[in-house]
Motif scaffolding. Structure first.
Motif, short mmCIF file in Angstrom:
data_model
loop_
_atom_site.label_atom_id
_atom_site.label_comp_id
_atom_site.label_asym_id
_atom_site.label_seq_id
_atom_site.Cartn_x
_atom_site.Cartn_y
_atom_site.Cartn_z
N TYR A 22 0.83 -1.20 0.00
CA TYR A 22 0.00 0.00 0.00
C TYR A 22 0.87 1.26 0.00
O TYR A 22 0.52 2.26 -0.63
N LEU A 23 1.99 1.19 0.70
CA LEU A 23 2.92 2.33 0.69
C LEU A 23 3.46 2.57 -0.71
O LEU A 23 3.58 3.72 -1.16
N LEU A 24 3.77 1.49 -1.44
CA LEU A 24 4.25 1.64 -2.81
C LEU A 24 3.19 2.26 -3.71
O LEU A 24 3.50 3.04 -4.61
N VAL A 25 1.92 1.90 -3.49
CA VAL A 25 0.84 2.49 -4.27
C VAL A 25 0.80 4.00 -4.06
O VAL A 25 0.70 4.78 -5.03
N VAL A 26 0.90 4.44 -2.81
CA VAL A 26 0.86 5.87 -2.52
C VAL A 26 2.06 6.58 -3.12
O VAL A 26 1.93 7.64 -3.78
N LEU A 27 3.25 6.02 -2.94
CA LEU A 27 4.46 6.67 -3.44
C LEU A 27 4.47 6.75 -4.97
O LEU A 27 4.85 7.77 -5.55
N THR A 28 4.07 5.67 -5.62
CA THR A 28 4.07 5.66 -7.09
C THR A 28 3.02 6.60 -7.65
O THR A 28 3.24 7.26 -8.67
N ALA A 29 1.86 6.66 -7.00
CA ALA A 29 0.79 7.53 -7.50
C ALA A 29 1.17 9.01 -7.43
O ALA A 29 0.64 9.82 -8.19
N LEU A 30 2.09 9.36 -6.54
CA LEU A 30 2.47 10.76 -6.36
C LEU A 30 3.77 11.11 -7.08
O LEU A 30 4.38 12.13 -6.78
N LYS A 31 4.18 10.26 -8.04
CA LYS A 31 5.40 10.51 -8.80
C LYS A 31 5.07 10.77 -10.27
O LYS A 31 4.07 10.26 -10.79
N THR A 32 5.93 11.54 -10.90
CA THR A 32 5.84 11.70 -12.35
C THR A 32 6.59 10.55 -13.02
O THR A 32 7.29 9.77 -12.36
N GLN A 33 6.45 10.46 -14.33
CA GLN A 33 7.17 9.42 -15.06
C GLN A 33 8.69 9.56 -14.86
O GLN A 33 9.40 8.58 -14.69
N LEU A 36 9.65 8.46 -11.36
CA LEU A 36 9.53 7.01 -11.20
C LEU A 36 10.75 6.30 -11.76
O LEU A 36 11.21 5.29 -11.19
N SER A 37 11.30 6.79 -12.85
CA SER A 37 12.45 6.13 -13.47
C SER A 37 13.78 6.55 -12.86
O SER A 37 14.78 5.86 -13.03
N SER A 38 13.78 7.66 -12.12
CA SER A 38 15.04 8.16 -11.58
C SER A 38 15.21 7.92 -10.09
O SER A 38 16.27 8.19 -9.53
N THR A 39 14.18 7.42 -9.41
CA THR A 39 14.27 7.16 -7.97
C THR A 39 13.89 5.72 -7.68
O THR A 39 13.25 5.04 -8.50
N GLN A 40 14.29 5.25 -6.52
CA GLN A 40 13.91 3.91 -6.10
C GLN A 40 12.41 3.88 -5.78
O GLN A 40 11.85 4.87 -5.33
N PRO A 41 11.73 2.73 -6.03
CA PRO A 41 10.28 2.69 -5.82
C PRO A 41 9.85 3.00 -4.40
O PRO A 41 8.75 3.53 -4.18
N TRP A 42 10.70 2.68 -3.41
CA TRP A 42 10.30 2.89 -2.02
C TRP A 42 10.67 4.27 -1.47
O TRP A 42 10.42 4.56 -0.31
N LEU A 43 11.23 5.13 -2.33
CA LEU A 43 11.56 6.48 -1.90
C LEU A 43 10.47 7.45 -2.34
O LEU A 43 9.92 7.31 -3.43
#
Length: 269
Positions: A22-33, A36-43
């Motif tokens: 669920y944390l990954l869902v929140v973090l990914t939803a609040l990132k741009t493309q 998303l490609s320049s940072t780690q998924p859990w950051l």
């Protein structure tokens, strides 16, 4: 102390494993493309963006959300009304073949839903209910075997003397059910309502099969439809997943006490 420390460490690890998706869902939803490609998924994204949420809502997802709310409300009310009447009949009323009919109906819980999916679709097609609200609601509106079993077992645990006293005072079966049995059955009805809301909100296969237009499409089908011809956009899909997740989180926060009580009542612990 060592055992207690090991127990708490195990619980913390288990909780983290459960919450991390669920944390990954929140973090990914609040990132741009690009993020998303320049940072780690859990950051987390710096700065976070709400553009994905706005894009999903403008694409018609708000309508799918309203459809899911309407479907969940209708099926929850239908389950509570029809399941309660059927369960009370199986628990208290006496008629020929009652127990045989009840156990035959409950035995249908052992049949996988995939087995009945095609016959249900053929029935709806003959009734001209494809891509309609009636076709979407009909298989679950009049109750489910699990709901009837749950309410029947709860009714059988209530003292029969209360109903006998009301019957002596001239009350009929409907009056006894409405004025005596139902007020005592709030824990069971709350359990049934919670189970129905969660299962209905997460239902995917039947809405996918029976509906094809935007007028009846629900959230789960809408999320699956975000998959494009050239692949999956993780930002948009997780944004849609976050929007679909928020109502369930709100329900959990608001009715946490009743959810815990439902787990105890049903024996799922």
């Amino acid at each position: 102390m060592v055992k207690r420390t090991a127990l708490h460490a195990t619980l913390v690890i288990g909780a983290f494993v459960s919450v991390f998706p669920y944390l990954l869902v929140v973090l990914t939803a609040l990132k741009t493309q690009r993020q998303l490609s320049s940072t780690q998924p859990w950051l987390p994204a710096l700065p976070p963006t709400l553009a994905n949420l706005g894009h999903v809502l403008r694409s018609g997802f708000a309508g799918y959300l309203a459809h899911s709310v309407l479907m969940t409300a209708a099926l929850t009310v239908g389950q509570l009304v029809f399941t309660t009447f059927a369960a009370y009949a199986f628990a208290r009323l006496r008629f020929r073949g009652r127990d045989v009919l009840f156990w035959l109906y409950v035995a249908t819980m052992m049949v996988p839903s995939a087995v009945t999916m095609i016959p249900l679709f053929l029935i709806m097609r003959e009734l001209h209910l494809i891509n309609t609200w009636w076709g979407l609601l009909a298989p679950y509106l009049l109750g489910t075997p699990y709901g009837i079993f749950l309410m029947r077992q709860f009714f059988r645990a209530l003292p029969a003397g209360l109903e006998d006293a009301a019957r002596i005072d001239g009350a009929g079966p409907l009056t006894i059910l409405v004025r005596i049995v139902l007020p005592l059955s709030r824990p069971a009805m709350g359990t049934l309502a919670i189970i129905t809301v969660i299962s209905t909100w997460n239902n995917f296969m039947w809405p996918l099969i029976i509906t094809s237009g935007d007028d009846t499409k629900v959230v789960t089908v809408g999320i699956a439809g975000l998959k494009g011809a050239i692949g999956v956009d993780p930002n948009l899909m997780t944004a849609a997943g976050l929007i679909a997740l928020l109502p369930m989180v709100a329900i959990f926060v608001a009715f946490q006490r009743y959810i815990v009580r439902s787990v105890v009542l049903t024996g799922l612990k």
